[in-house]
Design a protein around this motif. Sequence first.
Motif, PDB file in Angstrom:
ATOM      1  N   SER A 168     -37.185 -11.594  20.739  1.00  0.00           N
ATOM      2  CA  SER A 168     -38.791 -11.878  20.112  1.00  0.00           C
ATOM      3  C   SER A 168     -39.568 -10.503  20.161  1.00  0.00           C
ATOM      4  CB  SER A 168     -39.076 -12.506  20.646  1.00  0.00           C
ATOM      5  OG  SER A 168     -40.314 -13.203  21.599  1.00  0.00           O
ATOM      6  N   ASN A 169     -39.970  -9.890  19.350  1.00  0.00           N
ATOM      7  CA  ASN A 169     -40.563  -8.111  19.158  1.00  0.00           C
ATOM      8  C   ASN A 169     -40.205  -6.769  19.707  1.00  0.00           C
ATOM      9  OD1 ASN A 169     -42.711  -9.579  18.306  1.00  0.00           O
ATOM     10  ND2 ASN A 169     -43.901 -10.399  20.139  1.00  0.00           N
ATOM     11  N   ALA A 170     -38.678  -7.646  20.179  1.00  0.00           N
ATOM     12  CA  ALA A 170     -37.816  -6.034  20.787  1.00  0.00           C
ATOM     13  C   ALA A 170     -37.374  -5.382  19.486  1.00  0.00           C
ATOM     14  CB  ALA A 170     -36.247  -6.713  21.257  1.00  0.00           C
ATOM     15  N   THR A 171     -36.986  -3.826  19.411  1.00  0.00           N
ATOM     16  CA  THR A 171     -36.803  -3.625  18.700  1.00  0.00           C
ATOM     17  C   THR A 171     -35.623  -3.387  19.395  1.00  0.00           C
ATOM     18  OG1 THR A 171     -39.145  -1.709  19.104  1.00  0.00           O
ATOM     19  CG2 THR A 171     -37.331  -0.704  18.056  1.00  0.00           C
ATOM     20  N   PRO A 172     -34.713  -3.096  18.324  1.00  0.00           N
ATOM     21  CA  PRO A 172     -32.669  -2.829  18.071  1.00  0.00           C
ATOM     22  C   PRO A 172     -32.746  -1.404  17.593  1.00  0.00           C
ATOM     23  CG  PRO A 172     -34.355  -3.883  16.230  1.00  0.00           C
ATOM     24  CD  PRO A 172     -34.833  -3.343  16.344  1.00  0.00           C
ATOM     25  N   TYR A 173     -32.039  -0.924  18.292  1.00  0.00           N
ATOM     26  CA  TYR A 173     -31.008   0.450  17.715  1.00  0.00           C
ATOM     27  C   TYR A 173     -29.653   0.179  18.174  1.00  0.00           C
ATOM     28  CZ  TYR A 173     -35.587   2.839  19.898  1.00  0.00           C
ATOM     29  OH  TYR A 173     -37.020   2.798  19.991  1.00  0.00           O
ATOM     30  N   GLY A 174     -29.043   0.041  16.408  1.00  0.00           N
ATOM     31  CA  GLY A 174     -27.605   0.067  16.687  1.00  0.00           C
ATOM     32  C   GLY A 174     -26.980   1.255  16.499  1.00  0.00           C
ATOM     33  N   TYR A 175     -25.331   1.280  16.459  1.00  0.00           N
ATOM     34  CA  TYR A 175     -24.630   1.883  17.021  1.00  0.00           C
ATOM     35  C   TYR A 175     -23.136   1.605  15.644  1.00  0.00           C
ATOM     36  CZ  TYR A 175     -21.202   6.033  16.869  1.00  0.00           C
ATOM     37  OH  TYR A 175     -20.254   6.551  17.162  1.00  0.00           O
ATOM     38  N   ARG A 176     -22.457   1.914  15.363  1.00  0.00           N
ATOM     39  CA  ARG A 176     -21.336   1.597  14.367  1.00  0.00           C
ATOM     40  C   ARG A 176     -20.095   2.642  14.177  1.00  0.00           C
ATOM     41  NH1 ARG A 176     -20.557  -2.835  10.269  1.00  0.00           N
ATOM     42  NH2 ARG A 176     -22.331  -4.028  11.249  1.00  0.00           N
ATOM     43  N   ASP A 177     -19.036   2.604  14.926  1.00  0.00           N
ATOM     44  CA  ASP A 177     -17.685   3.731  14.769  1.00  0.00           C
ATOM     45  C   ASP A 177     -16.754   2.903  14.306  1.00  0.00           C
ATOM     46  OD1 ASP A 177     -16.289   3.208  16.810  1.00  0.00           O
ATOM     47  OD2 ASP A 177     -17.421   5.636  17.296  1.00  0.00           O
ATOM     48  N   TYR A 216     -21.863  -0.811  18.634  1.00  0.00           N
ATOM     49  CA  TYR A 216     -23.659  -1.160  20.201  1.00  0.00           C
ATOM     50  C   TYR A 216     -24.863  -1.213  19.567  1.00  0.00           C
ATOM     51  CZ  TYR A 216     -19.891   1.652  22.267  1.00  0.00           C
ATOM     52  OH  TYR A 216     -18.635   2.122  22.934  1.00  0.00           O
ATOM     53  N   LYS A 217     -24.954  -2.597  20.268  1.00  0.00           N
ATOM     54  CA  LYS A 217     -26.988  -2.878  19.714  1.00  0.00           C
ATOM     55  C   LYS A 217     -27.288  -2.858  21.085  1.00  0.00           C
ATOM     56  CE  LYS A 217     -28.274  -4.516  15.567  1.00  0.00           C
ATOM     57  NZ  LYS A 217     -28.530  -4.816  14.698  1.00  0.00           N
ATOM     58  N   LEU A 218     -28.363  -2.519  21.039  1.00  0.00           N
ATOM     59  CA  LEU A 218     -29.430  -2.319  22.858  1.00  0.00           C
ATOM     60  C   LEU A 218     -30.298  -3.104  21.443  1.00  0.00           C
ATOM     61  CD1 LEU A 218     -28.634   1.298  24.106  1.00  0.00           C
ATOM     62  CD2 LEU A 218     -27.221  -1.023  24.598  1.00  0.00           C
ATOM     63  N   PHE A 219     -31.672  -3.512  22.848  1.00  0.00           N
ATOM     64  CA  PHE A 219     -32.773  -4.498  22.722  1.00  0.00           C
ATOM     65  C   PHE A 219     -33.577  -3.628  23.167  1.00  0.00           C
ATOM     66  CE2 PHE A 219     -29.844  -6.956  20.687  1.00  0.00           C
ATOM     67  CZ  PHE A 219     -29.868  -6.881  19.785  1.00  0.00           C
ATOM     68  N   MET A 220     -34.752  -3.417  22.652  1.00  0.00           N
ATOM     69  CA  MET A 220     -35.706  -2.223  24.124  1.00  0.00           C
ATOM     70  C   MET A 220     -37.540  -2.793  23.765  1.00  0.00           C
ATOM     71  SD  MET A 220     -34.024   0.322  24.941  1.00  0.00           S
ATOM     72  CE  MET A 220     -34.921   1.458  25.639  1.00  0.00           C
ATOM     73  N   LYS A 221     -38.021  -2.755  24.389  1.00  0.00           N
ATOM     74  CA  LYS A 221     -39.352  -4.139  24.382  1.00  0.00           C
ATOM     75  C   LYS A 221     -39.903  -2.555  25.556  1.00  0.00           C
ATOM     76  CE  LYS A 221     -42.340  -8.267  24.361  1.00  0.00           C
ATOM     77  NZ  LYS A 221     -42.020  -9.845  24.407  1.00  0.00           N
ATOM     78  N   ALA A 276     -33.324  10.762  22.409  1.00  0.00           N
ATOM     79  CA  ALA A 276     -32.489  10.991  22.004  1.00  0.00           C
ATOM     80  C   ALA A 276     -32.458  10.827  20.285  1.00  0.00           C
ATOM     81  CB  ALA A 276     -32.388   8.837  22.566  1.00  0.00           C
ATOM     82  N   VAL A 277     -31.437  10.568  20.170  1.00  0.00           N
ATOM     83  CA  VAL A 277     -30.847  10.748  18.780  1.00  0.00           C
ATOM     84  C   VAL A 277     -30.467   9.519  18.511  1.00  0.00           C
ATOM     85  CG1 VAL A 277     -29.785  11.452  16.519  1.00  0.00           C
ATOM     86  CG2 VAL A 277     -31.388  13.377  18.602  1.00  0.00           C
ATOM     87  N   ASN A 278     -29.908   9.163  19.297  1.00  0.00           N
ATOM     88  CA  ASN A 278     -29.685   7.723  18.687  1.00  0.00           C
ATOM     89  C   ASN A 278     -29.042   7.408  19.911  1.00  0.00           C
ATOM     90  OD1 ASN A 278     -26.517   8.557  19.420  1.00  0.00           O
ATOM     91  ND2 ASN A 278     -26.936   9.903  17.167  1.00  0.00           N
ATOM     92  N   VAL A 279     -27.882   5.419  19.896  1.00  0.00           N
ATOM     93  CA  VAL A 279     -28.227   4.657  20.381  1.00  0.00           C
ATOM     94  C   VAL A 279     -26.685   5.083  21.866  1.00  0.00           C
ATOM     95  CG1 VAL A 279     -26.498   2.272  20.941  1.00  0.00           C
ATOM     96  CG2 VAL A 279     -27.740   2.792  19.826  1.00  0.00           C
ATOM     97  N   LYS A 280     -25.772   6.065  21.467  1.00  0.00           N
ATOM     98  CA  LYS A 280     -24.729   7.016  21.659  1.00  0.00           C
ATOM     99  C   LYS A 280     -25.562   7.946  22.704  1.00  0.00           C
ATOM    100  CE  LYS A 280     -20.725   7.760  21.135  1.00  0.00           C
ATOM    101  NZ  LYS A 280     -19.072   8.178  20.593  1.00  0.00           N
ATOM    102  N   ASP A 281     -26.839   8.424  22.794  1.00  0.00           N
ATOM    103  CA  ASP A 281     -27.600   9.833  23.385  1.00  0.00           C
ATOM    104  C   ASP A 281     -27.947   8.470  24.458  1.00  0.00           C
ATOM    105  OD1 ASP A 281     -27.236  11.477  21.954  1.00  0.00           O
ATOM    106  OD2 ASP A 281     -29.023  11.096  20.459  1.00  0.00           O
ATOM    107  N   ILE A 282     -28.732   7.534  24.905  1.00  0.00           N
ATOM    108  CA  ILE A 282     -29.062   6.445  25.441  1.00  0.00           C
ATOM    109  C   ILE A 282     -28.480   5.601  26.036  1.00  0.00           C
ATOM    110  CG2 ILE A 282     -30.544   4.152  25.607  1.00  0.00           C
ATOM    111  CD1 ILE A 282     -31.869   4.512  22.545  1.00  0.00           C
TER     112      ILE A 282
END
Length: 79
Positions: free
Chosen positions: A14-23, A28-33, A69-75
């Motif tokens: 809850s209240n996490a920010t999702p960052y996603g990437y797909r090829d 990948y989906k990372l959740f940050m708080k 970071a520009v995207n999830v792969k950068d993170i």
Amino acid sequence: MNHTIHTIFRVKLSNATPYGYRDSNAYYKLFMKDSRLIGAILIGDISKSTKIKRTIEIGEDLSRVLDYAVNVKDIMEKL
């Protein structure tokens, strides 16, 4: 279709920010708080799962990574 799936969660999202990437080979989906990684979903290439799990477990502050970071792969590369 045969995929490897790995999920890692330390707390409720809850209240996490999702960052996603797909090829074509991975999702990948990372959740940050509060600049900390609190969860992840990896489908396909899970080679970074150990680093992601460790980052979640220690609660590392990723503010500097998120600033550049520009995207999830950068993170993921900077973990």
